[in-house]
Design a protein around this motif. Structure first.
Motif, mmCIF file in Angstrom:
data_model
loop_
_atom_site.group_PDB
_atom_site.id
_atom_site.type_symbol
_atom_site.label_atom_id
_atom_site.label_comp_id
_atom_site.label_asym_id
_atom_site.label_seq_id
_atom_site.Cartn_x
_atom_site.Cartn_y
_atom_site.Cartn_z
ATOM 1 N N GLN A 11 0.836 -1.197 0.000
ATOM 2 C CA GLN A 11 0.000 0.000 0.000
ATOM 3 C C GLN A 11 0.875 1.253 0.000
ATOM 4 N N THR A 14 1.155 6.437 4.247
ATOM 5 C CA THR A 14 0.312 7.602 4.503
ATOM 6 C C THR A 14 0.987 8.866 3.992
ATOM 7 N N THR A 41 -4.024 13.238 4.292
ATOM 8 C CA THR A 41 -4.270 12.029 5.070
ATOM 9 C C THR A 41 -3.726 12.126 6.492
ATOM 10 N N LYS A 45 -5.435 11.349 10.255
ATOM 11 C CA LYS A 45 -4.711 10.465 11.181
ATOM 12 C C LYS A 45 -4.475 11.179 12.513
ATOM 13 N N CYS A 78 -6.853 6.297 6.255
ATOM 14 C CA CYS A 78 -6.193 5.004 6.424
ATOM 15 C C CYS A 78 -6.282 4.635 7.901
ATOM 16 N N GLU A 79 -7.062 3.604 8.175
ATOM 17 C CA GLU A 79 -7.225 3.128 9.547
ATOM 18 C C GLU A 79 -6.947 1.636 9.568
ATOM 19 N N HIS A 82 -6.015 -0.010 6.254
ATOM 20 C CA HIS A 82 -7.000 -0.057 5.172
ATOM 21 C C HIS A 82 -7.441 1.356 4.796
ATOM 22 N N TRP A 83 -7.434 1.640 3.496
ATOM 23 C CA TRP A 83 -7.836 2.946 2.977
ATOM 24 C C TRP A 83 -9.307 2.930 2.583
ATOM 25 N N CYS A 159 -6.289 -1.250 -1.724
ATOM 26 C CA CYS A 159 -7.310 -0.298 -1.276
ATOM 27 C C CYS A 159 -6.887 1.160 -1.499
ATOM 28 N N GLY A 160 -5.607 1.473 -1.348
ATOM 29 C CA GLY A 160 -5.138 2.841 -1.605
ATOM 30 C C GLY A 160 -5.319 3.233 -3.054
#
Length: 194
Positions: A11, A14, A41, A45, A78-79, A82-83, A159-160
């Motif tokens: 990925q 961030t 991002t 965060k 992004c947590e 996972h984006w 996912c990104g």
């Protein structure tokens, strides 16, 4: 020394996701991004961290972006590695206008979305209102909150890329002002599996 652009799962990191997003933003036609902005991002965060100073700083930075003057605000998040993407629509409108504010959450692993997650994002938006000194923060929970069916990733490492794709396609297909009754889910019909 070459900068690491991806984490061990493949990925974008961030820090570097914003580089990709800024690069994409520069090549999109000016008329498509007029009245739109994105939130870095790291700001989200910081907001999600448990320290008061980080949260306060993040809300101040977001408020400085003048999000209440924008048609669309893109918030890549992004947590837990996972984006996904939160789109704030029509924050420049009132809740009783035809194109009232609404929220869209796009996730390439829709099974990760819970009511708790949705409530947390509504609280985040309420706090943006409060930071900006706006009235109506409590009305955020009444805003339409859509989680449209979007192309789903088939592995654990794209996912990104999907979030960047969702932003691009939304900008290419979105109406001047998003009307929940007429446009939801709208743009997703133009999405294809990548």
């Amino acid at each position: 020394m070459k900068r690491k652009m991806r984490n061990k799962e493949g990925q974008p990191s961030t820090n570097n996701f914003d580089i990709y997003l800024r690069g994409m933003w520069k090549i999109i036609l000016k008329n498509k991004i007029a009245g739109c902005t994105f939130i870095y991002t790291l700001w989200f965060k910081n907001y999600m961290s448990n320290t008061c100073n980080s949260r306060t700083d993040a809300l101040r930075w977001i408020s400085n972006e003048k999000v209440f003057e924008k048609r669309y605000v893109f918030i890549p998040m992004c947590e837990g590695g996972h984006w996904n993407l939160l789109i704030l629509c029509n924050l420049d409108k009132t809740v009783d206008s035809k194109t009232r504010p609404c929220l869209l959450l796009l996730d390439s692993l829709q099974s990760t979305i819970s009511d708790k997650h949705k409530a947390g994002l509504q609280t985040f938006v309420k706090n943006i209102y409060k930071e900006d000194g706006r009235v109506g923060a409590e009305a955020v929970v009444k805003y339409p909150f859509g989680i449209p069916k979007v192309p789903q990733q088939t592995d654990g490492s794209k996912c990104g890329q999907y979030v960047l794709y969702y932003i691009y396609k939304f900008l290419m297909c979105c109406p001047q002002n998003y009307n929940w009754e007429e446009d939801y889910p709208g743009f997703v019909s133009g999405l294809q599996i990548i």
